[in-house]
Design a protein around this motif. Structure first.
Motif, PDB file in Angstrom:
ATOM      1  N   PRO A 166       0.824  -1.212   0.000  1.00 45.47           N
ATOM      2  CA  PRO A 166       0.000   0.000   0.000  1.00 45.47           C
ATOM      3  C   PRO A 166       0.856   1.260   0.000  1.00 45.47           C
ATOM      4  O   PRO A 166       1.810   1.370   0.769  1.00 45.47           O
ATOM      5  N   ASP A 167       0.494   2.201  -0.868  1.00 43.68           N
ATOM      6  CA  ASP A 167       1.263   3.429  -1.029  1.00 43.68           C
ATOM      7  C   ASP A 167       0.287   4.560  -1.341  1.00 43.68           C
ATOM      8  O   ASP A 167       0.034   4.878  -2.504  1.00 43.68           O
ATOM      9  N   LEU A 168      -0.241   5.175  -0.284  1.00 44.95           N
ATOM     10  CA  LEU A 168      -1.241   6.212  -0.475  1.00 44.95           C
ATOM     11  C   LEU A 168      -0.633   7.458  -1.113  1.00 44.95           C
ATOM     12  O   LEU A 168      -1.293   8.139  -1.902  1.00 44.95           O
ATOM     13  N   ALA A 169       0.610   7.757  -0.782  1.00 39.97           N
ATOM     14  CA  ALA A 169       1.256   8.925  -1.379  1.00 39.97           C
ATOM     15  C   ALA A 169       1.292   8.801  -2.898  1.00 39.97           C
ATOM     16  O   ALA A 169       1.082   9.780  -3.623  1.00 39.97           O
ATOM     17  N   ARG A 170       1.571   7.603  -3.391  1.00 39.25           N
ATOM     18  CA  ARG A 170       1.573   7.385  -4.842  1.00 39.25           C
ATOM     19  C   ARG A 170       0.191   7.581  -5.422  1.00 39.25           C
ATOM     20  O   ARG A 170       0.013   8.183  -6.482  1.00 39.25           O
ATOM     21  N   ALA A 171      -0.817   7.095  -4.713  1.00 39.62           N
ATOM     22  CA  ALA A 171      -2.194   7.223  -5.202  1.00 39.62           C
ATOM     23  C   ALA A 171      -2.624   8.684  -5.284  1.00 39.62           C
ATOM     24  O   ALA A 171      -3.430   9.046  -6.143  1.00 39.62           O
TER      25      ALA A 171
END
Length: 267
Positions: A166-171
């Motif tokens: 999971p990588d919210l910053a990328r999203a």
């Protein structure tokens, strides 16, 4: 002994009924950045359906019928949809394509997808018209009024596939912070990943609300919230579904299954 046996039998019967009866709670969530034109926007949330050896095609048909009857603007599935591989379930899974919503159906993985062949399920769902968000976001609405919807995999995803970490910053890269933001992430504990990202609402599942009373107390040892609507210490709101299906024996005690209606409002 006889009284105990009768009591136990009654509890099992009631627990089975509670697992089969799909409640439809209405949860109103105030989001100040929501465009006025989208006031009253209805998201129907499915979570932890657990279609597999114990809950099959007939239950999934009921889930689809109950969800559609709510006339949603958007359907979201916050993980743990399946408990078996694609090759086992696909023949009975076409009913999922009957889910109907103005802005479609969106899915994020839960931990059980990784026990059932997550890559195959992601490919199958995409091929059958369901949008899968893997560290991605999308606009919900139209040019006149919209908000951002982001989705990240279960926090164990990276243990199985590197690109499922999971990588919210990328999203959220390049997102306009003035826009409202709804996050789909399977576990309530993933709300910590949302800290500092301007998430207005996190929709989660995973806990089943404890499923069998009093196991909710045990869930609190690993998750910050067990069920319901809460405001986290950074101001992010989170709604945790009690789950649509059940894991293990299809029983629930003082904790009914649900298909929630999340109504977004500016109020």
């Amino acid at each position: 002994a006889g009284a105990a046996a009768v009591g136990a039998g009654g509890t099992v019967f009631a627990g089975r009924r509670e697992a089969e009866d799909l409640t439809t709670p209405v949860i109103e969530v105030a989001l100040p950045r929501l465009p006025r034109a989208l006031d009253g926007y209805k998201i129907v949330q499915l979570s932890d359906v657990h279609i597999g050896p114990l809950l099959g095609a007939r239950f999934l048909e009921r889930v689809v019928d109950v969800a559609n009857a709510q006339k949603p603007d958007l359907v979201v599935i916050t993980g743990d949809l399946v408990d078996a591989p694609v090759k086992t379930l696909a023949p009975d899974f076409k009913v999922l394509s009957r889910l109907a919503a103005r802005h479609g159906v969106v899915f994020v993985t839960g931990n059980h997808e990784y026990y059932s062949g997550a890559e195959e399920w992601v490919a199958w769902l995409r091929a059958n018209g369901i949008r899968v968000l893997m560290n991605e976001r999308m606009e919900i609405g139209d040019a006149g009024a919209s908000f951002d919807l982001a989705g990240i995999p279960d926090k164990q995803g990276g243990m199985f596939f590197a690109d499922h970490e999971p990588d919210l910053a990328r999203a959220l890269a390049g997102r306009d912070p003035e826009r409202e933001l709804v996050l789909l992430a399977h576990r309530p504990s993933q709300i910590e990943m949302a800290r500092g990202h301007g998430v207005g609402l996190h929709l989660a599942g995973h806990t089943h609300g404890g499923q069998l009373w009093p196991f909710g107390a045990l869930v609190r040892l690993t998750e910050p919230y067990v069920s319901g609507l809460h405001t986290h210490d950074d101001g992010t709101q989170i709604y945790v579904s009690r789950g649509t299906g059940s894991w293990g024996p299809p029983l629930r005690i003082a904790n009914p299954a649900e298909i929630g209606q999340i109504v977004l409002t500016r109020r």
